[in-house]
Every structure is written in C-alpha cells, then in structure tokens.
Write an enzyme that holds these catalytic residues in place. Structure first.
Site, short mmCIF file in Angstrom:
data_model
loop_
_atom_site.label_atom_id
_atom_site.label_comp_id
_atom_site.label_asym_id
_atom_site.label_seq_id
_atom_site.Cartn_x
_atom_site.Cartn_y
_atom_site.Cartn_z
CG LEU A 28 -7.50 0.81 6.58
CD1 LEU A 28 -6.71 2.30 6.77
CD2 LEU A 28 -7.96 0.32 7.76
CD GLN A 293 1.01 3.45 3.03
OE1 GLN A 293 0.36 4.31 3.37
NE2 GLN A 293 2.48 3.49 3.37
CE1 TYR A 294 -3.66 1.13 8.99
CE2 TYR A 294 -4.36 3.38 9.56
CZ TYR A 294 -4.13 2.07 9.95
OH TYR A 294 -4.44 1.58 11.11
CG ASP A 295 -4.71 5.60 0.28
OD1 ASP A 295 -4.03 5.95 -0.50
OD2 ASP A 295 -6.04 5.77 0.15
#
Length: 495
Positions: A28, A293-295
């Site tokens: 994540l 930002q997750y990814d």
C-alpha cells in the site's frame, strides 16, 4: 513458426499478486527510506478524552475512536479524525495542516502482523504458514470473539469492497476479454485452494482454537481486508495492518509515496517503542480530507483488484504482453542462454502503459524469439557477448516483418475478445449514472483496448517503414567500409 506471443497472463497455484509480476501482494505504501528519529510527547488523561468525531460517522467508528482515546493513541493534539467523505470513511483535518506535518502515530503494540499472530493463542499452529494466511486466520478468530482486544477495530472493517474478487458472475461478465478477468479468476482459485488446505491442516484439527466454523466466504473477507488495507515496506515489515492509519484514502493528486515512516517514540507514559508515523503529503485546511498515494506503479487493473476502484489518470491504463521462447524452437537453448544473460528468461512480461513508449527490452526480445533462417548465425557462441546490442536494432527485413505481423495479429485477436468497442465504452462513461462496479468495468476494458490499439498503431507504422530500415548486414558492411553512406556498394579496384 511456433506461436511465441501471448496477451494473457498465466494463472498458477503460486499466484499472490498478478502472476506476471514480482510485486508484493500487500503493498500500500512504499516509502523510499525509513526515517528514525526520537520525539518526545506529553500525554494528559484529561486532554485525551476531549477529541470528538463527526456525528455522522457510524456508531462502530465512534466506539473505535473512543478506544483509540482510551488507549492513548489519539489526543486533542491529533490533527485528524474519522469523517464521512465521498469515498465512505476517511480522515479529515481538525485544523490547518502543513505539508509533511505528522498527522498520526500508532505504536507498534497496536499493529497486526505475523509477530502478533505468533504471540497469540494460535501462534504455535500458525508458525509454519504463509504470513498472509496466518494473519487472515488471526483476523477471523478475533472477529468471532466477543472478548477480543481488537473487537473495536474489527467492527469497523467493511464486509466487502468493490474489488473484483467479490464480483458476481454477472458483474464479471462486464470485464469479458480483459486481463483483469483472468487475473481475478486466478486469484480466486488460489485463495480457494489455500483455504481448503488450511482448513484441513489447521482449522479442523484445532477446533478448540477455532470453535466457530470458518467458511470460504469468511476467508475471502480476510483476504480482501489484507489486500486492501495492509501496509508493507516498513522496517522489517512485509505485511502489517495498522488500525487508524488504514482509514486514509488515496488521491491521484498525491504524486509521492514517501509519507510513511517507522520512528522511535513514546508509546505510553513510561515506555518507548516503534511508531508508525504518517505525514500529510499535501497542505490542508481544517475540514479537508487527508490523502496519500497508495502506489504510483500500479495499473488500473491492479487498483481494481486490490482496492476496488480505478484512477482517472490515463497512465494507469496498461496491458501486459507475455512473450516466450517456445521449447519446440530448434534454437531454444541458445535463445534462452542469451535471454538469461540479459536479465530475461524463457518467458518475459512487458507492461505497456497508455501514452508511454515500449519497454526498452521488448523489441530486442521479440527479435530474439523470432530469429531464425539465414539470421540464425547470430546465435553462434562467437556473438554471445554482442548479440543483444545487435538485437536492439533491426536484424533483417524478414525478422522485423515477422515481429510486426505477430504483434499485430495478437492485438487484433485480443481486441476481438471484448464485447464492446472503445466508442461504446466512452459513450457509457459520458452518460454517467454507472454503478461503482460497472464504472470500474467500463474503465478497465476501455483502457486495455486503448493500449492494444496503441501497440497495433506502433507496429503498423513500423510495417510501413520496413523497406527504409537499416538491417544488420548493411550495418556490418558499413563497418567494414564496403558500403557508402547512401547504401551504394564500394568496389575496390586493384592498382
């Protein structure tokens, strides 16, 4: 010639993340570095009890927030609180927050990870399991216990997300022809197989530890929780759930990932421990939602599978080309050796993103796989250390033409597998009023088709240039001084 091109990722029993990539399933946040620093913080029993939640949030969330207060995880100094947001639940700033300001810290004793499982009553029977399975069983056992320490947290977890692993057959039919469908079915098969195995080996033989029957649906619930909420890449942490921190939502406006840290700090009145520390990547006004930002590297298909939503940015639209050296190829051994010397293998996966150039190694690998006939001399051992440099440029008219034909035919075949056109999908998006899952489906299939069309356009244009390209033999003759700059052969007359 044997088929050497596939547009669909394989599914296998080793599937955790989409089988084509080595990415961690439970990814994540990916901070670029782990920042360690010491920080003092005073705690007051009176002030800890004064922070209020949004009155619109569910009672279970208010109870969870009160538990965090009682445990000293949050206080009046905590600049965020749970709130009702367009995504459902999120974290909202209670005051103005500066960019990179710490918005929350969670002591390690409130993390749920494989160490938590080992220290629990089921630790002995779970010690040999895959980390994610042990944590999944822990979540399920705690979910069914009325006296669980984690009850207040588990009560706020959703029953399901819009991840494609929870879609019905009818909903999955909307992503017919997509790579996401094949990946989703592969993941579901993998999870089912893992459940049957752990049920037989761990759950049923230990009914005193698992007194309430655990079903396949329960196991999928735990898998979905881990897939969508687990953090990774902290210090010595490959899989960890962090209550409170996992309420934070994703935004495409955040373009960095370096906002999560593991730090050393006070974890109580008289103790110090590691803390999960999260900074706001954006400046905020009071009442605004905190995002991360997750990814940055995940495609929209990855986002749909992991989190149950897609990003509006077109560079998330991607398609994976799967290339392989056929084991029936008479030059299989030589080609495999060359591929491995250059960091590739018998099978190679290339992620193509909308609006971006082809991966640098893709064309050389295609030319290698297609190499044969009068070009096969390049496979001889004398060229072993230099051939990749040659493959980075066109080898011969026949080789380049074959590459173009195979890629274009594969693109046409893949495009024929969708039940809608790009134009039809765009019309649906313009009309709006789509359910969340149909919106995901339309976005995914439209994105994949756009990337396929982009790939086809690249190789269609290349086909038109075949007669104008310079090939290996011409380059070699030039190097020997036997061909002029205009391509005319130079004859040497004896004196």
């Amino acid at each position: 010639m044997a088929t050497f091109f596939s547009l669909y990722p394989s599914t296998s029993s080793s599937l955790i993340s989409p089988p084509r990539t080595p990415k961690q399933l439970f990814s994540l946040l990916k901070p670029n570095s782990t920042c360690i620093y010491f920080k003092k913080r005073s705690l007051s029993v009176n002030s800890v009890l004064s922070t209020e939640t949004d009155s619109k949030v569910p009672q279970t969330v208010q109870t969870f927030w009160q538990w965090l207060k009682d445990e000293g995880v949050v206080s009046t100094k905590t600049p965020v609180r749970p709130g009702v947001v367009p995504e459902g639940l999120g974290l909202v700033a209670t005051r103005d927050v500066a960019k990179n300001e710490v918005v929350l810290e969670v002591p390690k004793k409130y993390w749920i990870n494989p160490d938590t499982v080992l220290a629990s009553e089921i630790g002995n029977v779970c010690s040999a399991l895959k980390p994610w399975i042990s944590v999944a069983l822990f979540l399920l056992r705690e979910r069914f216990r009325e006296d669980s320490k984690w009850k207040n947290y588990i009560d706020i977890l959703p029953e399901y997300t819009n991840s494609t692993i929870f879609w019905s057959e009818e909903e999955l039919s909307e992503i017919q022809g997509t790579q996401l469908l094949s990946t989703t079915l592969g993941v579901k098969e993998y999870v089912q197989n893992e459940f049957l195995k752990v049920e037989e080996e761990i759950i049923l033989p230990n009914k005193q530890l698992f007194p309430i029957p655990i079903t396949l649906d329960d196991f999928f619930w735990a898998f979905g929780v881990l897939r969508s909420r687990a953090f990774s890449r902290l210090r010595n942490q490959n899989l960890v759930i962090i209550p409170f921190a996992d309420l934070i939502n994703h935004s495409a406006r955040v373009t960095t990932e370096d906002h999560a840290y593991e730090v050393r700090g006070p974890a109580g009145l008289f103790s110090w421990d590691y803390l999960f520390s999260l900074r706001s990547p954006l400046p905020l006004k009071a009442g605004e939602q905190v995002f991360i930002q997750y990814d940055l590297n995940k495609s929209n298909a990855d986002m749909a599978l992991d989190y149950g939503f897609i990003d509006s940015k077109s560079d998330r639209d991607a398609f994976t080309l799967t290339l392989e050296i056929s084991d029936s190829d008479v030059f299989f051994g030589d080609k495999l050796d060359i591929a491995e010397l250059n960091g590739l293998g018998e099978t190679a996966y290339f992620d193509i993103k909308l609006g971006q150039p082809l991966p640098p190694a893709m064309l050389p690998y295609l030319r290698l796989v297609a190499l044969g006939g009068t070009d096969a001399f390049l496979l001889e051992s004398i060229f072993r250390n230099t051939i990749w440099g040659h493959l980075e440029l066109p080898i011969s008219h026949a080789n380049e033409e074959l590459v173009c034909q195979v890629v274009r035919n594969a693109c046409k075949s893949a495009l024929s597998g969708y039940h809608t056109t790009i134009e039809e999908d765009e019309k649906l998006k313009e009309e709006g009023n789509l359910s969340p899952r149909l919106e995901i489906a339309v976005g995914i299939r439209a994105g994949e088709k756009k990337v396929l069309q982009q790939i086809d356009d690249i190789f269609r244009e290349r086909e038109l240039e075949l007669d104008e390209l310079e090939y290996y033999q011409e380059r070699r003759l030039k190097d020997l001084g036997l061909v002029g700059e205009q391509g005319d052969i130079i004859f040497w007359e004896p004196k």
